[in-house]
Structures are given as C-alpha cells and as structure tokens.
Design a protein around this motif. Structure first.
Motif, PDB file in Angstrom:
ATOM      1  N   ILE A   1      -0.810   7.035 -33.112  1.00 19.52           N
ATOM      2  CA  ILE A   1      -0.895   5.908 -32.171  1.00 19.52           C
ATOM      3  C   ILE A   1      -2.297   5.309 -32.122  1.00 19.52           C
ATOM      4  CG2 ILE A   1      -1.399   7.354 -30.139  1.00 19.52           C
ATOM      5  CD1 ILE A   1       0.433   5.354 -28.574  1.00 19.52           C
ATOM      6  N   VAL A   2      -3.339   6.136 -32.272  1.00 22.52           N
ATOM      7  CA  VAL A   2      -4.704   5.627 -32.237  1.00 22.52           C
ATOM      8  C   VAL A   2      -4.970   4.721 -33.441  1.00 22.52           C
ATOM      9  CG1 VAL A   2      -7.149   6.240 -32.304  1.00 22.52           C
ATOM     10  CG2 VAL A   2      -5.551   7.593 -30.929  1.00 22.52           C
ATOM     11  N   GLU A   3      -4.408   5.077 -34.594  1.00 24.04           N
ATOM     12  CA  GLU A   3      -4.601   4.281 -35.802  1.00 24.04           C
ATOM     13  C   GLU A   3      -3.849   2.952 -35.723  1.00 24.04           C
ATOM     14  OE1 GLU A   3      -3.306   6.654 -39.011  1.00 24.04           O
ATOM     15  OE2 GLU A   3      -4.792   8.242 -38.726  1.00 24.04           O
ATOM     16  N   ILE A   4      -2.728   2.949 -35.012  1.00 20.72           N
ATOM     17  CA  ILE A   4      -1.885   1.750 -34.948  1.00 20.72           C
ATOM     18  C   ILE A   4      -2.518   0.666 -34.091  1.00 20.72           C
ATOM     19  CG2 ILE A   4       0.325   0.876 -34.063  1.00 20.72           C
ATOM     20  CD1 ILE A   4       1.600   3.430 -35.097  1.00 20.72           C
ATOM     21  N   GLY A   5      -3.170   1.046 -32.994  1.00 23.97           N
ATOM     22  CA  GLY A   5      -3.809   0.025 -32.164  1.00 23.97           C
ATOM     23  C   GLY A   5      -4.207   0.551 -30.807  1.00 23.97           C
ATOM     24  N   ASN A   6      -4.940  -0.297 -30.060  1.00 29.40           N
ATOM     25  CA  ASN A   6      -5.328   0.076 -28.706  1.00 29.40           C
ATOM     26  C   ASN A   6      -4.190  -0.232 -27.737  1.00 29.40           C
ATOM     27  OD1 ASN A   6      -5.441  -2.719 -28.039  1.00 29.40           O
ATOM     28  ND2 ASN A   6      -7.561  -2.832 -28.763  1.00 29.40           N
ATOM     29  N   ALA A   7      -4.435   0.001 -26.453  1.00 29.70           N
ATOM     30  CA  ALA A   7      -3.367  -0.155 -25.458  1.00 29.70           C
ATOM     31  C   ALA A   7      -2.825  -1.576 -25.417  1.00 29.70           C
ATOM     32  CB  ALA A   7      -3.891   0.254 -24.079  1.00 29.70           C
ATOM     33  N   ASN A   8      -3.717  -2.571 -25.476  1.00 27.07           N
ATOM     34  CA  ASN A   8      -3.273  -3.964 -25.427  1.00 27.07           C
ATOM     35  C   ASN A   8      -2.450  -4.344 -26.658  1.00 27.07           C
ATOM     36  OD1 ASN A   8      -4.511  -4.468 -22.959  1.00 27.07           O
ATOM     37  ND2 ASN A   8      -6.441  -5.117 -23.895  1.00 27.07           N
ATOM     38  N   GLU A   9      -2.853  -3.838 -27.813  1.00 27.62           N
ATOM     39  CA  GLU A   9      -2.129  -4.144 -29.050  1.00 27.62           C
ATOM     40  C   GLU A   9      -0.746  -3.492 -29.050  1.00 27.62           C
ATOM     41  OE1 GLU A   9      -5.943  -4.627 -32.108  1.00 27.62           O
ATOM     42  OE2 GLU A   9      -5.069  -2.646 -31.731  1.00 27.62           O
ATOM     43  N   ILE A  10      -0.664  -2.255 -28.557  1.00 29.80           N
ATOM     44  CA  ILE A  10       0.641  -1.580 -28.470  1.00 29.80           C
ATOM     45  C   ILE A  10       1.547  -2.312 -27.492  1.00 29.80           C
ATOM     46  CG2 ILE A  10       1.824   0.548 -27.814  1.00 29.80           C
ATOM     47  CD1 ILE A  10       0.318   0.851 -30.398  1.00 29.80           C
ATOM     48  N   ALA A  11       0.973  -2.767 -26.371  1.00 29.23           N
ATOM     49  CA  ALA A  11       1.763  -3.505 -25.376  1.00 29.23           C
ATOM     50  C   ALA A  11       2.313  -4.799 -25.978  1.00 29.23           C
ATOM     51  CB  ALA A  11       0.909  -3.814 -24.146  1.00 29.23           C
ATOM     52  N   GLU A  12       1.493  -5.472 -26.803  1.00 29.52           N
ATOM     53  CA  GLU A  12       1.945  -6.711 -27.431  1.00 29.52           C
ATOM     54  C   GLU A  12       3.039  -6.432 -28.451  1.00 29.52           C
ATOM     55  OE1 GLU A  12       2.401 -10.571 -27.718  1.00 29.52           O
ATOM     56  OE2 GLU A  12       0.962  -9.638 -26.350  1.00 29.52           O
ATOM     57  N   MET A  13       2.926  -5.318 -29.176  1.00 31.69           N
ATOM     58  CA  MET A  13       3.969  -4.922 -30.113  1.00 31.69           C
ATOM     59  C   MET A  13       5.272  -4.649 -29.366  1.00 31.69           C
ATOM     60  SD  MET A  13       1.663  -2.384 -32.504  1.00 31.69           S
ATOM     61  CE  MET A  13       3.076  -1.743 -33.438  1.00 31.69           C
ATOM     62  N   TYR A  14       5.164  -4.003 -28.206  1.00 31.70           N
ATOM     63  CA  TYR A  14       6.356  -3.710 -27.409  1.00 31.70           C
ATOM     64  C   TYR A  14       6.980  -5.004 -26.883  1.00 31.70           C
ATOM     65  CZ  TYR A  14       9.340  -1.838 -23.705  1.00 31.70           C
ATOM     66  OH  TYR A  14      10.408  -1.538 -22.898  1.00 31.70           O
ATOM     67  N   ARG A  15       6.135  -5.959 -26.465  1.00 32.10           N
ATOM     68  CA  ARG A  15       6.647  -7.245 -25.996  1.00 32.10           C
ATOM     69  C   ARG A  15       7.468  -7.925 -27.094  1.00 32.10           C
ATOM     70  NH1 ARG A  15       4.483 -11.122 -22.367  1.00 32.10           N
ATOM     71  NH2 ARG A  15       2.509  -9.974 -22.265  1.00 32.10           N
ATOM     72  N   ASN A  16       6.931  -7.955 -28.306  1.00 31.20           N
ATOM     73  CA  ASN A  16       7.646  -8.591 -29.411  1.00 31.20           C
ATOM     74  C   ASN A  16       8.922  -7.843 -29.768  1.00 31.20           C
ATOM     75  OD1 ASN A  16       5.815 -10.720 -29.758  1.00 31.20           O
ATOM     76  ND2 ASN A  16       4.463  -9.472 -31.022  1.00 31.20           N
ATOM     77  N   TRP A  17       8.868  -6.505 -29.671  1.00 31.58           N
ATOM     78  CA  TRP A  17      10.070  -5.704 -29.924  1.00 31.58           C
ATOM     79  C   TRP A  17      11.146  -6.049 -28.901  1.00 31.58           C
ATOM     80  CZ3 TRP A  17      12.862  -2.159 -27.075  1.00 31.58           C
ATOM     81  CH2 TRP A  17      13.771  -1.357 -27.775  1.00 31.58           C
ATOM     82  N   CYS A  18      10.745  -6.222 -27.647  1.00 30.46           N
ATOM     83  CA  CYS A  18      11.703  -6.576 -26.593  1.00 30.46           C
ATOM     84  C   CYS A  18      12.359  -7.922 -26.875  1.00 30.46           C
ATOM     85  CB  CYS A  18      11.001  -6.616 -25.233  1.00 30.46           C
ATOM     86  SG  CYS A  18      10.557  -4.993 -24.567  1.00 30.46           S
ATOM     87  N   ILE A  19      11.574  -8.878 -27.368  1.00 30.24           N
ATOM     88  CA  ILE A  19      12.124 -10.207 -27.664  1.00 30.24           C
ATOM     89  C   ILE A  19      13.163 -10.113 -28.775  1.00 30.24           C
ATOM     90  CG2 ILE A  19      11.556 -12.473 -28.626  1.00 30.24           C
ATOM     91  CD1 ILE A  19       8.876 -12.263 -27.144  1.00 30.24           C
ATOM     92  N   VAL A  20      12.821  -9.402 -29.839  1.00 30.62           N
ATOM     93  CA  VAL A  20      13.728  -9.269 -30.973  1.00 30.62           C
ATOM     94  C   VAL A  20      15.017  -8.570 -30.561  1.00 30.62           C
ATOM     95  CG1 VAL A  20      14.060  -8.177 -33.228  1.00 30.62           C
ATOM     96  CG2 VAL A  20      11.888  -9.277 -32.682  1.00 30.62           C
ATOM     97  N   ASN A  21      14.900  -7.574 -29.663  1.00 32.80           N
ATOM     98  CA  ASN A  21      16.062  -6.757 -29.281  1.00 32.80           C
ATOM     99  C   ASN A  21      16.701  -7.186 -27.968  1.00 32.80           C
ATOM    100  OD1 ASN A  21      16.192  -4.324 -31.320  1.00 32.80           O
ATOM    101  ND2 ASN A  21      14.009  -4.676 -30.916  1.00 32.80           N
ATOM    102  N   LYS A  22      16.310  -8.383 -27.484  1.00 33.46           N
ATOM    103  CA  LYS A  22      16.895  -8.959 -26.268  1.00 33.46           C
ATOM    104  C   LYS A  22      16.727  -8.034 -25.076  1.00 33.46           C
ATOM    105  CE  LYS A  22      18.283 -12.168 -29.015  1.00 33.46           C
ATOM    106  NZ  LYS A  22      17.730 -11.609 -30.220  1.00 33.46           N
ATOM    107  N   LYS A  23      15.534  -7.473 -24.942  1.00 36.32           N
ATOM    108  CA  LYS A  23      15.184  -6.658 -23.784  1.00 36.32           C
ATOM    109  C   LYS A  23      14.186  -7.409 -22.940  1.00 36.32           C
ATOM    110  CE  LYS A  23      17.481  -3.106 -25.498  1.00 36.32           C
ATOM    111  NZ  LYS A  23      18.728  -2.576 -24.878  1.00 36.32           N
ATOM    112  N   VAL A  24      14.040  -7.009 -21.685  1.00 35.13           N
ATOM    113  CA  VAL A  24      13.076  -7.658 -20.803  1.00 35.13           C
ATOM    114  C   VAL A  24      11.793  -6.847 -20.788  1.00 35.13           C
ATOM    115  CG1 VAL A  24      12.553  -8.330 -18.454  1.00 35.13           C
ATOM    116  CG2 VAL A  24      14.834  -8.701 -19.364  1.00 35.13           C
ATOM    117  N   PHE A  25      10.678  -7.515 -21.064  1.00 30.69           N
ATOM    118  CA  PHE A  25       9.367  -6.858 -21.044  1.00 30.69           C
ATOM    119  C   PHE A  25       8.872  -6.843 -19.621  1.00 30.69           C
ATOM    120  CE2 PHE A  25       4.726  -7.097 -21.113  1.00 30.69           C
ATOM    121  CZ  PHE A  25       4.414  -6.018 -21.915  1.00 30.69           C
ATOM    122  N   ILE A  26       8.660  -5.660 -19.046  1.00 33.18           N
ATOM    123  CA  ILE A  26       8.208  -5.524 -17.666  1.00 33.18           C
ATOM    124  C   ILE A  26       6.733  -5.161 -17.652  1.00 33.18           C
ATOM    125  CG2 ILE A  26       8.531  -4.371 -15.456  1.00 33.18           C
ATOM    126  CD1 ILE A  26      10.903  -6.040 -16.280  1.00 33.18           C
TER     127      ILE A  26
END
Length: 244
Positions: free
Chosen positions: A219-244
C-alpha cells in the motif's frame, strides 16, 4: 452539436461525472473553446436558484457551464432547473432595469466529482449523465493538455470539431432529438437520489482492495492516503457505488 441549437428540443441537462483527473474538465474546456467566450456563461446552480438576477446573464447564450458543484448541498429549486433544461418561458429580472419574459436556450452542463442530491425524481428524466470512469492525471495514460488545447484552439482543430459536432447534431435530429441511451449510464441515475439513505459498505472497501490488489505490504508503494482515496472514488464510479 446540441449546444449550437437555439432551442432545447431534447430537454436535457448534462452532467459530467467523475473523479479528479478523469478528463471531464479538459473535455468541458474544449467545448467552451468551440462555443466561444461571447456565447457562453458560467452561472452556478446556487446562483440560478438563489440569485434573482443571475438568469439574465444566460439570455442569448448557447452554453452555460457549472464547474465542480458542491455535491454536499441539495438542489433546492428544481423547478427552475427543469425550466432551464427544456426552454420554457421564464421571467428574468435585471438589476435596476425592467424584467421580461423570455426563453433561455443555453445548454446546461454540470461537472461533478460526486453525486448531487436530487429530491425530485422527476428531474432525473431531464438528466443526461456522462460518467468519466478513467483516471488520466499522474498515470501512464495522461495526455499533454497543452497539445489538446493547442489543437482545439487551432483553425484546423476548430473546423474538425465543428464538423464532428454537426454530424452528431444531424444524428440527433434524425432520431427526433432522443439521445442514444446506454444501460450502464442509466444505472448511474439512482446514485443521484436518496443519498441520505445510502451508507458506505465495508464489503465495498474490501472488494476495492481485492480488485486493485492492495494489501499491507504494497500500500505504501501504491500511493499516499489522498491518492488511495482518489483511486477508491474512481472505483466507486466504475462500479456504481457511492463514495462517502
């Protein structure tokens, strides 16, 4: 092409929905450039519904763009938005001048990072939600924005884009001003209503981590907290989930 019409026959309000770095602002800027500064306005949804003089600035404009709406705020006066998306008569007030009845034919385009809370489900019929599901910024897919804008601003670029726009407009006219629908796009509309009833699901987070193969070791190599959160936001959009 729809933006060049002096009517709103399709009766649609467009929403460009996607996370930061997904290309929606770049695409919107290309459209703005093609329409021209003198033919567009930038009246926010809040001003549209709360400032009685704001709508006068959209008179005789082809396009109104609304950038990065604060989705934590509910859309209050949905009747106004419905009127503006279908070209009905509206009374426009002007400061220190006499008001008048008119039709505003500016195509409305809203850019969103998160779903906008809409209390009136009937308004959903007016929405054309275009999801931007890929992330380009700071990835190997990132394009040089200067090259994009340079082409869009050139005479050859404007000619090419205008011809493409007219081809699209002709198809729309031949289809009685009904836009082609995509099943996955239609599904996204449900995220724009009853958001107060939606909660984040721990299973969604676990599925996100599994899909992207994120674990404690990498997880440290993949990105910092903000970058992981942005990845999760985009994943939610693709999978029709709500980003909270």
């Amino acid at each position: 092409g729809y933006c060049f019409l002096r009517n709103l026959s399709a009766q649609k309000l467009f929403i460009f929905w996607g996370g930061a770095g997904s290309g929606k602002s770049t695409y919107l800027n290309v459209i703005k450039n093609l329409i021209g500064d003198e033919n567009r306005s930038a009246i926010s949804l809040a001003n549209m519904t709360e400032n009685k003089y704001a709508n006068s600035l959209m008179v005789n404009k082809f396009l109104n763009t609304i950038d990065e709406v604060d989705s934590s705020k509910h859309l209050k006066s949905e009747d106004t938005v419905k009127i503006l998306s279908c070209g009905q008569d509206i009374f426009v007030e002007r400061k220190y001048k006499e008001g008048f009845n008119t039709k505003i034919y500016a195509t409305q385009i809203v850019a969103l990072n998160d779903p906008l809370h809409i209390e009136d489900e009937a308004l959903l019929d007016r929405l054309m939600i275009i999801p931007f599901v890929n992330r380009y910024r700071n990835t190997d897919k990132q394009l040089n924005e200067n090259n994009i804008y340079g082409f869009a601003c050139s005479e050859d670029g404007k000619s090419y884009l205008f011809n493409k726009a007219m081809q699209g407009l002709k198809r729309l006219q031949n289809n009685n001003f009904k836009f082609s629908t995509v099943k996955e796009v239609e599904k996204t509309k449900k995220l724009f209503i009853h958001l107060d009833e939606v909660a984040a699901d721990d299973d969604d987070v676990a599925k996100f981590l599994e899909d992207l193969k994120i674990n404690e070791e990498n997880i440290v190599e993949i990105g910092n907290a903000n970058e992981i959160a942005e990845m999760y936001r985009n994943w939610c959009i693709v999978n029709k989930k709500v980003f909270i």
